[in-house]
Each structure stands twice: as structure tokens, then as C-alpha cells.
Design a protein around this motif. Structure first.
Motif, PDB file in Angstrom:
ATOM      1  N   SER A   1     -39.455 -36.668 -20.753  1.00 15.70           N
ATOM      2  CA  SER A   1     -40.701 -36.839 -19.641  1.00 15.70           C
ATOM      3  C   SER A   1     -40.459 -38.181 -20.027  1.00 15.70           C
ATOM      4  O   SER A   1     -41.129 -38.839 -20.947  1.00 15.70           O
ATOM      5  N   SER A   2     -40.928 -39.001 -18.640  1.00 12.39           N
ATOM      6  CA  SER A   2     -41.783 -40.400 -18.877  1.00 12.39           C
ATOM      7  C   SER A   2     -43.005 -40.215 -18.904  1.00 12.39           C
ATOM      8  O   SER A   2     -44.026 -39.085 -18.983  1.00 12.39           O
ATOM      9  N   TYR A   3     -44.563 -41.131 -19.648  1.00 15.61           N
ATOM     10  CA  TYR A   3     -45.483 -41.067 -19.893  1.00 15.61           C
ATOM     11  C   TYR A   3     -45.844 -41.866 -18.641  1.00 15.61           C
ATOM     12  O   TYR A   3     -45.390 -43.163 -18.748  1.00 15.61           O
ATOM     13  N   PRO A   4     -47.442 -42.025 -18.745  1.00  8.52           N
ATOM     14  CA  PRO A   4     -47.953 -43.165 -17.854  1.00  8.52           C
ATOM     15  C   PRO A   4     -48.012 -43.862 -18.893  1.00  8.52           C
ATOM     16  O   PRO A   4     -48.619 -43.837 -20.316  1.00  8.52           O
ATOM     17  N   SER A   5     -47.898 -45.531 -18.496  1.00  6.44           N
ATOM     18  CA  SER A   5     -48.166 -46.327 -19.643  1.00  6.44           C
ATOM     19  C   SER A   5     -49.089 -47.761 -19.068  1.00  6.44           C
ATOM     20  O   SER A   5     -48.852 -47.973 -17.598  1.00  6.44           O
TER      21      SER A   5
ATOM     22  N   GLU B   1     -48.518 -50.989 -19.361  1.00  3.57           N
ATOM     23  CA  GLU B   1     -47.173 -51.542 -18.256  1.00  3.57           C
ATOM     24  C   GLU B   1     -46.775 -50.825 -16.905  1.00  3.57           C
ATOM     25  O   GLU B   1     -46.484 -52.377 -15.803  1.00  3.57           O
ATOM     26  N   THR B   2     -46.949 -50.317 -16.493  1.00  2.00           N
ATOM     27  CA  THR B   2     -46.406 -49.289 -14.974  1.00  2.00           C
ATOM     28  C   THR B   2     -47.341 -48.767 -14.714  1.00  2.00           C
ATOM     29  O   THR B   2     -47.552 -48.698 -13.111  1.00  2.00           O
ATOM     30  N   TYR B   3     -48.828 -48.790 -14.986  1.00  2.00           N
ATOM     31  CA  TYR B   3     -49.760 -47.943 -14.506  1.00  2.00           C
ATOM     32  C   TYR B   3     -50.600 -48.794 -13.166  1.00  2.00           C
ATOM     33  O   TYR B   3     -50.915 -50.562 -13.607  1.00  2.00           O
ATOM     34  N   HIS B   4     -51.426 -48.449 -12.042  1.00  2.00           N
ATOM     35  CA  HIS B   4     -52.171 -49.370 -11.966  1.00  2.00           C
ATOM     36  C   HIS B   4     -52.992 -48.889 -10.777  1.00  2.00           C
ATOM     37  O   HIS B   4     -52.781 -47.744 -10.771  1.00  2.00           O
ATOM     38  N   PRO B   5     -54.715 -49.350 -10.977  1.00  2.00           N
ATOM     39  CA  PRO B   5     -55.516 -48.617 -10.558  1.00  2.00           C
ATOM     40  C   PRO B   5     -55.371 -48.142  -8.960  1.00  2.00           C
ATOM     41  O   PRO B   5     -54.035 -48.820  -8.392  1.00  2.00           O
ATOM     42  N   LEU B   6     -56.484 -47.371  -8.384  1.00  2.00           N
ATOM     43  CA  LEU B   6     -56.086 -46.664  -7.007  1.00  2.00           C
ATOM     44  C   LEU B   6     -56.041 -48.525  -6.010  1.00  2.00           C
ATOM     45  O   LEU B   6     -55.149 -48.887  -4.984  1.00  2.00           O
TER      46      LEU B   6
ATOM     47  N   GLN C   1     -53.811 -43.177 -23.636  1.00  2.00           N
ATOM     48  CA  GLN C   1     -55.070 -44.414 -24.731  1.00  2.00           C
ATOM     49  C   GLN C   1     -54.623 -45.376 -23.951  1.00  2.00           C
ATOM     50  O   GLN C   1     -55.812 -46.136 -22.934  1.00  2.00           O
ATOM     51  N   SER C   2     -53.060 -46.049 -22.794  1.00  2.00           N
ATOM     52  CA  SER C   2     -53.436 -46.655 -22.805  1.00  2.00           C
ATOM     53  C   SER C   2     -53.340 -47.348 -21.462  1.00  2.00           C
ATOM     54  O   SER C   2     -54.368 -48.039 -21.096  1.00  2.00           O
ATOM     55  N   VAL C   3     -53.757 -46.418 -20.750  1.00  2.00           N
ATOM     56  CA  VAL C   3     -54.687 -46.567 -19.106  1.00  2.00           C
ATOM     57  C   VAL C   3     -55.712 -45.957 -19.605  1.00  2.00           C
ATOM     58  O   VAL C   3     -57.068 -47.199 -18.646  1.00  2.00           O
TER      59      VAL C   3
ATOM     60  N   TRP D   1     -61.211 -40.998  -3.212  1.00  2.00           N
ATOM     61  CA  TRP D   1     -60.828 -40.512  -3.787  1.00  2.00           C
ATOM     62  C   TRP D   1     -59.073 -39.846  -4.808  1.00  2.00           C
ATOM     63  O   TRP D   1     -60.116 -39.761  -5.999  1.00  2.00           O
ATOM     64  N   VAL D   2     -58.419 -38.972  -4.316  1.00  2.00           N
ATOM     65  CA  VAL D   2     -57.737 -38.503  -5.650  1.00  2.00           C
ATOM     66  C   VAL D   2     -56.087 -38.976  -5.350  1.00  2.00           C
ATOM     67  O   VAL D   2     -55.713 -38.322  -4.748  1.00  2.00           O
ATOM     68  N   ARG D   3     -55.720 -39.165  -6.955  1.00  2.00           N
ATOM     69  CA  ARG D   3     -54.646 -39.566  -7.524  1.00  2.00           C
ATOM     70  C   ARG D   3     -54.003 -39.042  -7.920  1.00  2.00           C
ATOM     71  O   ARG D   3     -54.631 -38.528  -8.867  1.00  2.00           O
ATOM     72  N   ILE D   4     -52.316 -37.671  -8.233  1.00  2.00           N
ATOM     73  CA  ILE D   4     -52.355 -37.165  -8.676  1.00  2.00           C
ATOM     74  C   ILE D   4     -50.983 -37.717  -9.255  1.00  2.00           C
ATOM     75  O   ILE D   4     -49.879 -38.428  -8.009  1.00  2.00           O
ATOM     76  N   LEU D   5     -50.492 -38.159 -10.276  1.00  2.00           N
ATOM     77  CA  LEU D   5     -49.081 -38.678 -10.834  1.00  2.00           C
ATOM     78  C   LEU D   5     -48.633 -37.525 -11.990  1.00  2.00           C
ATOM     79  O   LEU D   5     -48.948 -37.003 -12.241  1.00  2.00           O
ATOM     80  N   PHE D   6     -46.708 -37.608 -11.738  1.00  2.00           N
ATOM     81  CA  PHE D   6     -46.022 -36.945 -12.539  1.00  2.00           C
ATOM     82  C   PHE D   6     -45.620 -37.692 -13.376  1.00  2.00           C
ATOM     83  O   PHE D   6     -44.535 -37.788 -12.352  1.00  2.00           O
ATOM     84  N   ASN D   7     -45.877 -37.451 -14.668  1.00  2.00           N
ATOM     85  CA  ASN D   7     -44.643 -38.321 -15.068  1.00  2.00           C
ATOM     86  C   ASN D   7     -44.917 -40.171 -15.567  1.00  2.00           C
ATOM     87  O   ASN D   7     -43.735 -40.215 -15.388  1.00  2.00           O
ATOM     88  N   GLY D   8     -46.985 -39.959 -14.752  1.00  2.00           N
ATOM     89  CA  GLY D   8     -46.765 -41.044 -14.517  1.00  2.00           C
ATOM     90  C   GLY D   8     -46.488 -42.062 -13.422  1.00  2.00           C
ATOM     91  O   GLY D   8     -46.789 -42.924 -13.007  1.00  2.00           O
TER      92      GLY D   8
END
Length: 476
Positions: free
Chosen positions: A62-66, A68-73, A175-177, A425-432
Motif C-alpha cells: 500500500s502507499s503511505y502518506p509522506s 513530499e506528497t502531503y499538503h495542508p487543507l 511522522q514526516s506529516v 472541515w474533515v479530510r479523509i485520506l486513503f493510502n495518502g
């Protein structure tokens, strides 16, 4: 434009290949757009079966949040609370199907136990103990219960070394996020970075999920005091909302029995073809009466660890093939849809309320508390839940998510609660990645809209709605 055209052509070629496979295996006759008796049950949500994908691209890894790919709301938004639900990492099969290959993927995975009472610290006065599982098939010459155990150092269902690394990778990504971003900027509303004391951890009472929680948390908080005890909450299986099972809820059992009866869509699209395919596997492997669920378990574990496909004991040219594996995965996706789809009829809404509602209610209660306080002492900031594929699948189906693939090893769902200006606000991430769903836009779903959608699935009195069940009942 060229890139988009090329991607479209590739997707079309892939679709044609899948349809040819389904036609050759008879799967086109099994999908919900085929004719079948429905007994008046109509699912109004999209239940198109999940696409057949390469196992190693989704199920095995599976992919992970990171970072490099994550951004705030948004540039000014701040986090109030985060809940991360995850599946355990890669594992050995739960049961043996002879002939099983040697499983030597679990060496070096031990558990250190420190005895301690609640009112005193004994860490300096007693030794630490190490828990190591011993597989009766390892180095023993006796035939344990007709080959119940395989050779090697992996216990049934045990987390493998690969599974350990998956959980560490997920922990480092989280941790990085959420804990220590490389840019040093905290996403949290008070500007502080969480530590291990700001986390609440839960796990089902299964060794691989407990170990997954431990490896994830240790990677997420690598600087935590090794002598400071970290609590992992575990509940009895009969009342554990993370198992999303029918245990302890007679009313839910009654509903599911009706939805799975003879002539129902479940029977037509899953139960009957699953029985037929399992019989084919029995013939190939010279076995008898093994349900498809066990074949699914064995084949997925073998596939993710590059083990050979099983063959007939006396004819090595008669084997389970890659097409068989894709057939099993497609049927499994059908099972999950009919097991957890949360809309379409009052019975399915009630089933979702009884099965997933208790976990959803805990989630909303904690998020509601965070909207009234930003104190670190009033409520944990981070909640980690170590569960199973069914835990993740049930949550996604409750949300009417568009991605209907079977949740792979280390699959993860992050439910974020944000403060942005005067709104929450609610944000839901699946595999990042943000969940695409019919229920809301989970890249940015308003808190009031999320609450309103969840209302039909919240039990008012789960004991009364479920009825009573003898405590002695356990899972098969």
C-alpha cells in the motif's frame, strides 16, 4: 494532451485485457449488471466490482502518506485531531493447505515483555522477558495433526519481516506529516509537535495487529523514552468495534442471514461462484471441502512473498494459475461489497449502523471533543487504530468510497479534523490520497455535512439494538 491520450489508450488496453480474462473464466456472468433474482433488494449506490489490479501494486504494497506528497487543507488551516486506521503488515497464512512451502520470513521478530504493576516501577528490579513464538513444524520430525503446520520460523498469521518494514515505513511517513515535518512547521493549532504522550493506540487482540501497532508507533516516535510504557488498548473480541464483526449482535446476524440467503445477490454474485471455484481448487490440489476464504488467504500470502503457485501433489503440471488468483481477487471484492455496502435498503443501513456504527460513534465523539478544546491535556491529538482489511473496507464502504479494491497490507485511512478560519472541515485520506466518495468531497468536507451524513449510522443504544448474546460465543 499527449500524456492524457497515452494514459487513456493504456487504460483501454488494460480494460480489454481484463474483460477477456473475465470472459475466459466466466466472470462476466457474475457481476451485478448480469441478470439475477434480487428478492426486492436494490442497492442504489455504485457497486461496480473493483478492477483486477496487479497484486504487488496494491494488495501487497500500500502507499503511505509522506511529506513530499502531503499538503495542508489550506495555507492557514490548522489541525485539531487526526485518526489513523491501518491494516497490519504482510503476514504468513492463517492456516496450512498442503503442500505449503517453507515460511522463513519471520526470524528476528520477538516481543519484549516487562512486568510492572500499576502503582510502582519495577523496570530496574526485574528482568525483561522475550516472547518468541515456536512453530511446531520447525525442526520437528513428527507430523503435527496431518500437516497443520509448515516448516520454517513463521507462526500461523504472523507478521513477516516485510510486514515489519511496511509498518515502519508507514510510521515514518506519518511522522514526516504529523509529528516532525522536515520544514519544522507544525500543522497543529497550538503550533506544538506531538509526542508519544499525545497518542492513543488501539489494536485488535491479534498478535500481528499488536506488533504492527508497536512497529508503527516506534517509527513514528523514534526519540521516545524506551523505558516509558506506551499503552495499547485491547478489547474483548465480542465488543471490539475494530473487528466490525457480527459477534455479540444477534440482530446483525439476523439481517446478514437474510441478505445472504438463497437467491439473493450475495448468493448469485459471490457464494455460488465461490463454492464452484473452491471445488475446482480442491480438484487441482487433491483436497476436499476447503472454502474459498482459505484459498484466498493462502494465495494472497504466497503471491506477496513470491512463493510458487500450489500444484497437484502427483502432477506438477496441474497448478493454480495467475488467472485463478485474479478470479479469486475479483470474487473477494464482490464479497466485500455485499458484506459492507451501507446504502440501497433499510436493512443495509441498519446493518452498517450495527456493525460499523459503534466505531463511527467513538470517532465522532472524540472529534466533537476536539472542536470544544485545543488543550493537549483534554484529549489526545493522534489516534492510531491497528486492525484488519475488513476494518478498512467497512469504513470505506460506509463512506461510499469510489475505490472498491481490497485493502492491501498496511492500507491506511487518515481522518483529519481541521480549523480553517471560522469553519471546521474533515479530510479523509486513503493510502495518502483524498477519498473520492458519493457521501462527500473528502478533500474538504464541512464538519456539519459530515455529521449529517453519519447520523443514520449512529446507534443510540447498541446493546438494545443488538440484543443480548452469550459471552461464551467466539469466532470460528
Amino acid at each position: 494532451m499527449i500524456d492524457r491520450t497515452g494514459a487513456a489508450v493504456s487504460a483501454l488496453v488494460g480494460l480489454v485485457s481484463v474483460l477477456m480474462l473475465w470472459h475466459s473464466t466466466g466472470m462476466l456472468d457474475l457481476w451485478p449488471f448480469a441478470s439475477a433474482p434480487h428478492r426486492g433488494e436494490h442497492l442504489i449506490v455504485d457497486i461496480t466490482p473493483a478492477p483486477v489490479t496487479t497484486l504487488h501494486e496494491h494488495y501487497c504494497n500500500s502507499s503511505y502518506p509522506s511529506y513530499e506528497t502531503y499538503h495542508p487543507l489550506s495555507p492557514l488551516a490548522k489541525l485539531l485531531q487526526v485518526h489513523v486506521f491501518h491494516r497490519h503488515g504482510d503476514r504468513a497464512p492463517s492456516r496450512n493447505i498442503n503442500p505449503e512451502p517453507i515460511w522463513n520470513e519471520c526470524d528476528g521478530i520477538v516481543e519484549t515483555l516487562l512486568l510492572q504493576t500499576s502503582d510502582e516501577d519495577q523496570s530496574g528490579r526485574i528482568p525483561r522477558f522475550t516472547r518468541r513464538m515456536h512453530n511446531p513444524g520447525q525442526g520437528d520430525t513428527r507430523d503435527y495433526r496431518n500437516g497443520m503446520f509448515w516448516e520454517g520460523n513463521c507462526y500461523a498469521g504472523q507478521l513477516t519481516r516485510k510486514g515489519v518494514e511496511q509498518m515502519r515505513a508507514l510510521g515514518r511517513g506519518l511522522q514526516s506529516v504529523y509529528v516532525d515535518p522536515p520544514n519544522g512547521h507544525s500543522l497543529w493549532i497550538d503550533g506544538e509537535k506531538p509526542d508519544i504522550g499525545d497518542v492513543a493506540i488501539r489494536s485488535t487482540d491479534v498478535w500481528r495487529t499488536i506488533q504492527s501497532a508497536q512497529f508503527l508507533a516506534s517509527a513514528m516516535f523514534p526519540s521516545a523514552d524506551p523505558l516509558h510504557p506506551v499503552e495499547i488498548e485491547i478489547r474483548p473480541v465480542q465488543v471490539d468495534s475494530l473487528t466490525v464483526s457480527e459477534l455479540g449482535c444477534p440482530r446483525l446476524q439476523e439481517i446478514m442471514k437474510t441478505l445472504k440467503g438463497k437467491g439473493t445477490p450475495y448468493d448469485h454474485y459471490y457464494a455460488a461462484p465461490a463454492k464452484q471455484l473452491a471445488s475446482q481448487f480442491d480438484a487441482i490440489l487433491s483436497a476436499s471441502g476447503i472454502p474459498l476464504e482459505r484459498y484466498f488467504d493462502m494465495l494472497m500470502c504466497r503471491s506477496c512473498n513470491d512463493k510458487p503457485r500450489p500444484c497437484h501433489p502427483a502432477n506438477t503440471s496441474l497448478c493454480i494459475t495467475d488467472s485463478h488468483v485474479q478470479h479469486v481477487m475479483a470474487l473477494a471484492s464482490n464479497w466485500m461489497q455485499y458484506e459492507y455496502t451501507s446504502g440501497g435498503s433499510p436493512a443495509r443501513i441498519e446493518a452498517a449502523r450495527l456493525r460499523v456504527g459503534p466505531l463511527l460513534k467513538e470517532l465522532l465523539d472524540r472529534m466533537q471533543a476536539a472542536t470544544h478544546s485545543t488543550s493537549r491535556l483534554s484529549a489526545p491529538r493522534l489516534f492510531l487504530y491497528s486492525g484488519h482489511d475488513t476494518t478498512i473496507g467497512a469504513l470505506l464502504y460506509l463512506l461510499q468510497a469510489a475505490d472498491k479494491r481490497w485493502p492491501g497490507y498496511a492500507a491506511n485511512v487518515a481522518v483529519e479534523l481541521w480549523q480553517d478560519g471560522d469553519g471546521r472541515w474533515v479530510r479523509i485520506l486513503f493510502n495518502g490520497r483524498p477519498v473520492k466518495a458519493l457521501s462527500c468531497d473528502y478533500d474538504r468536507c464541512g464538519w456539519p455535512a459530515f455529521l449529517e451524513y453519519c447520523k443514520p449510522f449512529l446507534p443510540s443504544d447498541i446493546d438494545r439494538e443488538c440484543g443480548s448474546m452469550p459471552v461464551s460465543e467466539t469466532r470460528s
